[in-house]
Design a protein around this motif. Structure first.
Motif, PDB file in Angstrom:
ATOM      1  N   ARG A  89     -88.364  13.078 -41.122  1.00  0.00           N
ATOM      2  CA  ARG A  89     -88.812  13.403 -39.760  1.00  0.00           C
ATOM      3  C   ARG A  89     -90.251  12.937 -39.544  1.00  0.00           C
ATOM      4  NH1 ARG A  89     -85.240  16.797 -37.129  1.00  0.00           N
ATOM      5  NH2 ARG A  89     -83.739  17.862 -38.485  1.00  0.00           N
TER       6      ARG A  89
ATOM      7  N   GLU B   4     -93.704  13.062 -37.754  1.00  0.00           N
ATOM      8  CA  GLU B   4     -94.412  14.179 -37.123  1.00  0.00           C
ATOM      9  C   GLU B   4     -95.898  13.863 -36.979  1.00  0.00           C
ATOM     10  OE1 GLU B   4     -94.271  17.636 -39.583  1.00  0.00           O
ATOM     11  OE2 GLU B   4     -95.475  16.735 -41.182  1.00  0.00           O
TER      12      GLU B   4
ATOM     13  N   ILE C  71     -95.361  11.580 -30.308  1.00  0.00           N
ATOM     14  CA  ILE C  71     -95.560  10.841 -31.549  1.00  0.00           C
ATOM     15  C   ILE C  71     -95.875   9.384 -31.224  1.00  0.00           C
ATOM     16  CG2 ILE C  71     -94.418  10.024 -33.646  1.00  0.00           C
ATOM     17  CD1 ILE C  71     -92.954  12.665 -33.744  1.00  0.00           C
TER      18      ILE C  71
ATOM     19  N   SER D  62     -87.133  12.375 -35.512  1.00  0.00           N
ATOM     20  CA  SER D  62     -88.417  12.778 -34.960  1.00  0.00           C
ATOM     21  C   SER D  62     -88.538  14.299 -34.978  1.00  0.00           C
ATOM     22  CB  SER D  62     -88.552  12.275 -33.519  1.00  0.00           C
ATOM     23  OG  SER D  62     -89.743  12.758 -32.926  1.00  0.00           O
TER      24      SER D  62
ATOM     25  N   PHE E 118     -88.673  10.314 -29.461  1.00  0.00           N
ATOM     26  CA  PHE E 118     -88.471   9.804 -30.821  1.00  0.00           C
ATOM     27  C   PHE E 118     -89.814   9.265 -31.289  1.00  0.00           C
ATOM     28  CE2 PHE E 118     -87.531   6.207 -33.659  1.00  0.00           C
ATOM     29  CZ  PHE E 118     -86.909   6.901 -34.683  1.00  0.00           C
ATOM     30  N   VAL E 119     -90.257   8.166 -30.719  1.00  0.00           N
ATOM     31  CA  VAL E 119     -91.634   7.678 -30.880  1.00  0.00           C
ATOM     32  C   VAL E 119     -92.014   7.002 -29.572  1.00  0.00           C
ATOM     33  CG1 VAL E 119     -93.192   6.140 -32.121  1.00  0.00           C
ATOM     34  CG2 VAL E 119     -91.381   7.307 -33.382  1.00  0.00           C
TER      35      VAL E 119
ATOM     36  N   GLY F 233     -91.895   2.219 -31.420  1.00  0.00           N
ATOM     37  CA  GLY F 233     -90.947   3.252 -31.826  1.00  0.00           C
ATOM     38  C   GLY F 233     -89.538   2.722 -31.907  1.00  0.00           C
TER      39      GLY F 233
END
Length: 312
Positions: A22, A24, A31, A59, A65-66, A115
């Protein structure tokens, strides 16, 4: 980097041997792939637990997610520094592609720019529907490569990765203009190898795909199936692979004259052409060189300054 804690790889749940890594960034609203997160990702990938048969990249954020790469670094680093930053990120992303067992990215929210590029270094993309909030369907989240909207281009292989996962002509159009998709658009375009039945089932769905690939069972994986058996220093799915190179060449010819006459569009076309004629490494080199140049043009500087001003 020695003082940075690796990210957590969770092995709990019914899918024995499948880990969940994950991403973080505690204390930050979304993120972003800044240097520290990339360093933590490297540390984690360098010490993955023994006995894994598959890996899910996920994520820790409920919102994204990013959200993308660190635009501040892209705009402020000197040319040589930016080259090193991009090359380092590419090396760490390649560590994801080199994992010797099946991998899947569990997309739970916005996956943009770097991402999405990171996710596409996995064998499969598993999409999760927007989470239901207060009993109402969630708002479809964005997915794509929006860099051209800032008068720059992708820097970690996105130009060649997206055409291998959906209609190549549409992928090139979107990357060259910065047009992102919604979750619904991406699902209809076939971007995802699997779509989870709900946001709550996303991780289990991704684990199931990975486990099925590891055991040789069918999981609807399509072109990503068994990709882990042929690791060769490039992502398992990119425009230069024989399975899609011919279609990508046709797509380049089909869209070339309809794209805007911008530096971003030219950079994307050049990177894709390099990918199908000279290979993955050359495609990434072209992207890096063009990105370093484009961010310093009047158009690039102006668009990035306007983006930061809007954020304030």
């Amino acid at each position: 980097m020695a003082d940075l804690l690796p990210l957590v790889v969770d092995q709990n749940g019914p899918y024995a041997g499948v880990g969940v890594l994950r991403l973080e960034q505690p204390g930050k609203p979304v993120i972003v792939l800044d240097l520290e997160l990339i360093q933590r990702l490297e540390a984690t990938l360098s010490g993955l637990p023994a006995g894994l048969v598959g890996l899910v990249l996920a994520s820790a954020s409920e919102r994204v997610f990013v959200a993308g790469a660190d635009l501040k670094s892209i705009s402020t680093l000197g040319d040589e520094e930016l080259h090193r930053y991009l090359e380092y990120g590419a090396m760490v992303f390649q560590m994801v592609a080199d994992v010797p067992y099946p991998t899947a990215a569990a997309i739970n929210g916005a996956a943009l720019g770097g991402g999405l590029e990171l996710a596409m270094h996995c064998d499969a993309l598993v999409g999760g529907p927007p989470a239901v909030r207060d009993g109402k369907p969630g708002k479809p989240y964005p997915i794509g490569l929006p860099e051209a909207g800032l008068s720059i281009c992708p820097g970690w292989g996105g130009s060649c990765l997206l055409p291998a996962r959906m209609d190549p002509a549409e992928a090139i159009r979107r990357t060259a203009t910065g047009a992102v998709m919604t979750f619904d658009d991406a699902s209809a375009a076939g971007l995802f190898d699997v779509v989870a039945p709900s946001a709550e089932r996303l991780i289990d769905t991704a684990k199931g795909w990975v486990r099925a690939m590891a055991t040789g069972a069918s999981a609807g994986g399509g072109a990503g199936a068994k990709a882990h058996t042929r690791r060769d220093g490039a992502p398992s799915r990119h425009a230069g692979r024989p399975s899609c190179a011919g279609r990508v060449v046709d797509a380049i010819d089909a869209v070339r004259l309809e794209l805007p006459p911008t530096g971003s569009a030219r950079a994307v076309l050049e990177a894709v052409d390099a990918g199908v004629t000279r290979g993955w490494a050359q495609a990434c080199r072209v992207e890096r060189e063009r990105l370093v140049h484009l961010r310093s043009t009047p158009e690039g500087r102006g668009a990035i300054e306007a983006f930061f001003a809007k954020g304030k």
